[in-house]
Write an enzyme that holds these catalytic residues in place. Structure first.
Site, PDB file in Angstrom:
ATOM      1  N   GLU A 143     -11.135  -9.540   2.731  1.00 35.54           N
ATOM      2  CA  GLU A 143      -9.843  -9.204   3.333  1.00 35.54           C
ATOM      3  C   GLU A 143     -10.090  -9.163   4.838  1.00 35.54           C
ATOM      4  OE1 GLU A 143      -7.552  -5.837   1.856  1.00 35.54           O
ATOM      5  OE2 GLU A 143      -6.535  -5.661   3.795  1.00 35.54           O
TER       6      GLU A 143
ATOM      7  N   HIS B 121      -3.771  -5.043   7.640  1.00 35.78           N
ATOM      8  CA  HIS B 121      -3.890  -3.936   8.582  1.00 35.78           C
ATOM      9  C   HIS B 121      -3.010  -4.171   9.812  1.00 35.78           C
ATOM     10  CE1 HIS B 121      -5.352  -0.328  10.431  1.00 35.78           C
ATOM     11  NE2 HIS B 121      -5.965  -0.057   9.284  1.00 35.78           N
TER      12      HIS B 121
ATOM     13  N   THR C  73      -6.752   5.982  10.307  1.00 36.58           N
ATOM     14  CA  THR C  73      -6.653   5.011   9.225  1.00 36.58           C
ATOM     15  C   THR C  73      -7.953   4.216   9.264  1.00 36.58           C
ATOM     16  OG1 THR C  73      -5.399   3.135   8.353  1.00 36.58           O
ATOM     17  CG2 THR C  73      -5.400   3.384  10.743  1.00 36.58           C
ATOM     18  N   THR C  74      -8.128   3.253   8.336  1.00 35.73           N
ATOM     19  CA  THR C  74      -9.354   2.465   8.340  1.00 35.73           C
ATOM     20  C   THR C  74      -9.445   1.753   9.685  1.00 35.73           C
ATOM     21  OG1 THR C  74      -8.857   2.075   6.020  1.00 35.73           O
ATOM     22  CG2 THR C  74     -10.681   0.832   6.955  1.00 35.73           C
TER      23      THR C  74
ATOM     24  N   ARG D 133      -7.429  12.571   1.123  1.00 35.16           N
ATOM     25  CA  ARG D 133      -6.369  12.860   2.092  1.00 35.16           C
ATOM     26  C   ARG D 133      -4.979  12.524   1.548  1.00 35.16           C
ATOM     27  NH1 ARG D 133      -7.141   9.566   7.521  1.00 35.16           N
ATOM     28  NH2 ARG D 133      -8.984  10.862   7.667  1.00 35.16           N
ATOM     29  N   HIS D 134      -4.899  11.448   0.795  1.00 36.47           N
ATOM     30  CA  HIS D 134      -3.572  11.085   0.267  1.00 36.47           C
ATOM     31  C   HIS D 134      -3.621  10.820  -1.245  1.00 36.47           C
ATOM     32  CE1 HIS D 134      -5.395   7.310   1.431  1.00 36.47           C
ATOM     33  NE2 HIS D 134      -5.061   7.416   2.697  1.00 36.47           N
TER      34      HIS D 134
ATOM     35  N   ASP E 201      -0.174   4.449  -0.060  1.00 33.02           N
ATOM     36  CA  ASP E 201      -0.881   5.665   0.377  1.00 33.02           C
ATOM     37  C   ASP E 201       0.001   6.618   1.166  1.00 33.02           C
ATOM     38  OD1 ASP E 201      -3.179   4.580  -0.657  1.00 33.02           O
ATOM     39  OD2 ASP E 201      -4.092   4.095   1.271  1.00 33.02           O
ATOM     40  N   HIS E 202       0.882   6.045   2.008  1.00 28.97           N
ATOM     41  CA  HIS E 202       1.661   6.921   2.891  1.00 28.97           C
ATOM     42  C   HIS E 202       2.666   7.775   2.129  1.00 28.97           C
ATOM     43  CE1 HIS E 202      -0.171   5.647   6.485  1.00 28.97           C
ATOM     44  NE2 HIS E 202       0.192   4.395   6.356  1.00 28.97           N
TER      45      HIS E 202
ATOM     46  N   ARG F 292       2.639  18.845   1.921  1.00 32.37           N
ATOM     47  CA  ARG F 292       3.119  20.102   1.346  1.00 32.37           C
ATOM     48  C   ARG F 292       2.369  20.484   0.070  1.00 32.37           C
ATOM     49  NH1 ARG F 292       8.313  22.041   2.858  1.00 32.37           N
ATOM     50  NH2 ARG F 292       8.314  21.849   5.102  1.00 32.37           N
TER      51      ARG F 292
ATOM     52  N   HIS G 293      -5.782   3.659  -1.743  1.00 30.10           N
ATOM     53  CA  HIS G 293      -7.128   3.953  -1.247  1.00 30.10           C
ATOM     54  C   HIS G 293      -7.493   5.358  -1.705  1.00 30.10           C
ATOM     55  CE1 HIS G 293      -9.877   4.260   2.598  1.00 30.10           C
ATOM     56  NE2 HIS G 293     -10.535   4.496   1.486  1.00 30.10           N
TER      57      HIS G 293
ATOM     58  N   ASN H 256       0.848  -1.190   0.000  1.00 29.31           N
ATOM     59  CA  ASN H 256       0.000   0.000   0.000  1.00 29.31           C
ATOM     60  C   ASN H 256       0.890   1.250   0.000  1.00 29.31           C
ATOM     61  OD1 ASN H 256      -1.479   2.243   1.023  1.00 29.31           O
ATOM     62  ND2 ASN H 256      -3.083   0.851   1.691  1.00 29.31           N
TER      63      ASN H 256
ATOM     64  N   GLU I 209      -8.706   0.391  -2.910  1.00 33.17           N
ATOM     65  CA  GLU I 209      -9.607   0.409  -1.758  1.00 33.17           C
ATOM     66  C   GLU I 209     -10.540   1.598  -1.924  1.00 33.17           C
ATOM     67  OE1 GLU I 209      -7.295   0.724   1.784  1.00 33.17           O
ATOM     68  OE2 GLU I 209      -6.270  -1.162   1.450  1.00 33.17           O
TER      69      GLU I 209
ATOM     70  N   ARG J  21      -9.700   7.991  -1.100  1.00 31.44           N
ATOM     71  CA  ARG J  21     -10.684   8.385  -0.085  1.00 31.44           C
ATOM     72  C   ARG J  21     -11.557   9.515  -0.597  1.00 31.44           C
ATOM     73  NH1 ARG J  21      -9.708   7.262   5.539  1.00 31.44           N
ATOM     74  NH2 ARG J  21     -10.986   9.116   5.859  1.00 31.44           N
TER      75      ARG J  21
ATOM     76  N   GLY K 186       1.048  -1.629   4.416  1.00 32.43           N
ATOM     77  CA  GLY K 186       1.459  -0.281   4.026  1.00 32.43           C
ATOM     78  C   GLY K 186       2.435   0.344   4.992  1.00 32.43           C
TER      79      GLY K 186
HETATM   80  N1  PXP Z   1      -5.897  -3.238   4.218  1.00 34.00           N
HETATM   81  C1  PXP Z   1      -6.812  -2.252   4.273  1.00 34.00           C
HETATM   82  C2  PXP Z   1      -8.203  -2.564   3.828  1.00 34.00           C
HETATM   83  C3  PXP Z   1      -6.481  -0.964   4.724  1.00 34.00           C
HETATM   84  O1  PXP Z   1      -7.401  -0.009   4.770  1.00 34.00           O
HETATM   85  C4  PXP Z   1      -5.146  -0.708   5.090  1.00 34.00           C
HETATM   86  C5  PXP Z   1      -4.748   0.662   5.544  1.00 34.00           C
HETATM   87  O2  PXP Z   1      -4.770   1.537   4.491  1.00 34.00           O
HETATM   88  C6  PXP Z   1      -4.212  -1.747   4.998  1.00 34.00           C
HETATM   89  C7  PXP Z   1      -4.613  -3.016   4.580  1.00 34.00           C
HETATM   90  C8  PXP Z   1      -2.763  -1.557   5.343  1.00 34.00           C
HETATM   91  O3  PXP Z   1      -2.646  -1.290   6.689  1.00 34.00           O
HETATM   92  P1  PXP Z   1      -1.214  -0.843   7.275  1.00 34.00           P
HETATM   93  O4  PXP Z   1      -0.905   0.489   6.673  1.00 34.00           O
HETATM   94  O5  PXP Z   1      -1.466  -0.798   8.742  1.00 34.00           O
HETATM   95  O6  PXP Z   1      -0.238  -1.893   6.854  1.00 34.00           O
END
Ligand code: PXP
Length: 247
Positions: A151, A191, A100-101, A49-50, A9-10, A18, A43, A7, A70, A45, A213
């Site tokens: 999942e 997660h 987060t989710t 956000r990201h 997203d981060h 920024r 994801h 993932n 996602e 959203r 992620g």
């Molecule tokens: N799976 C889902 C459905 C999520 O929403 C997330 C967080 O974005 C992750 C996995 C990954 O979680 P983590 O960033 O804690 O590894």
């Protein structure tokens, strides 16, 4: 062999801090694939956000493994997803204030709304996964709405403070995975997984895909994305071998 979904997203979270062009999640995704990622997860959203629509469009062109999007069931997001055609969609719950989710999707209470949405994606050949807690009610409901996969939410396992609690959570995940397979659902999980806690999940769940992620992107700050992904792949591979040896 359990596949790894990375993932990114981060990476976009840092860019959005920024509102600039760097770091780019597209570059991160390519490097993750070079490190052995089997799936790239993002994801989109509602609050953007990201990840932005631009990221989804570019990743759809660039990702050569598998793109997992996602999303919530909000009509605007569903419309974008259907137009961009990721390989797989994972429905998640979304709340504005969450970091987060948080919990899994309450599929059981939203069956009526989800059935036509799931059908639209499946008609287009897009794999549908639902992010749920490992509860019988949610697993059965996921099957009823026509999902291909669930999942399983590993957050409670990952956040467990005591070993006994962690064991209980792992057992719930294992039972959830077993039930899902019995009724014909594929099993993904994710997660809160990291280099230390992922092993038992690999061994007990034999999931198709793990979606990770935060821990990979955090490690990437120090060793680079390619290396961070390679290291996670190594951990998963080692635990797959251990599980197979025990059979
Ligand atoms: N799976 C889902 C459905 C999520 O929403 C997330 C967080 O974005 C992750 C996995 C990954 O979680 P983590 O960033 O804690 O590894």
């Amino acid at each position: 062999m359990t596949r790894l979904g990375v993932n990114v997203d981060h990476v976009a979270t840092l860019r959005q801090a920024r509102r600039t062009y760097e770091p780019d999640p597209i570059t991160a995704a390519s490097l993750a694939e070079q490190g052995g990622a089997d799936v790239i997860t993002i994801h989109l959203r509602e609050d953007r956000r990201h990840i932005q629509e631009r990221d989804l469009k570019l990743l759809r062109q660039v990702v050569f493994t598998k793109l997992n999007l996602e999303l919530s069931a909000a009509p605007e997001i569903v419309k974008i997803a259907l137009a961009e055609r990721p390989d797989q969609v994972t429905f998640v719950p979304e709340r504005r204030q969450e970091i987060t989710t948080e919990g899994g999707l309450d599929v059981a209470s939203q069956k009526k709304g989800l059935i036509p949405i799931v059908k639209r994606f499946k008609t287009q050949g897009i794999i549908v996964s639902l992010f749920i807690d490992p509860e019988e009610e949610q697993i059965m409901a996921s099957k009823e709405v026509g999902a291909d996969l669930v999942e399983l939410h590993t957050g409670a396992y990952a956040n467990a403070k005591r070993e006994s609690q962690q064991k209980d959570m792992l057992e719930r995940l294992r039972a959830g995975a077993q039930l899902s397979r019995q009724i014909g659902l594929g099993v993904n999980a994710g997660h809160g997984l990291n280099y230390k806690n992922v092993g038992p999940v690999v061994e007990e769940l034999a999931a198709e895909e793990l979606h990770i992620g935060h821990s990979i992107i955090s490690r990437a700050i120090f060793v680079g994305i390619k290396r961070a992904v390679e290291e996670m792949k190594e951990v998963i591979y080692r635990h797959c071998l251990l599980a197979n040896a025990r059979k």
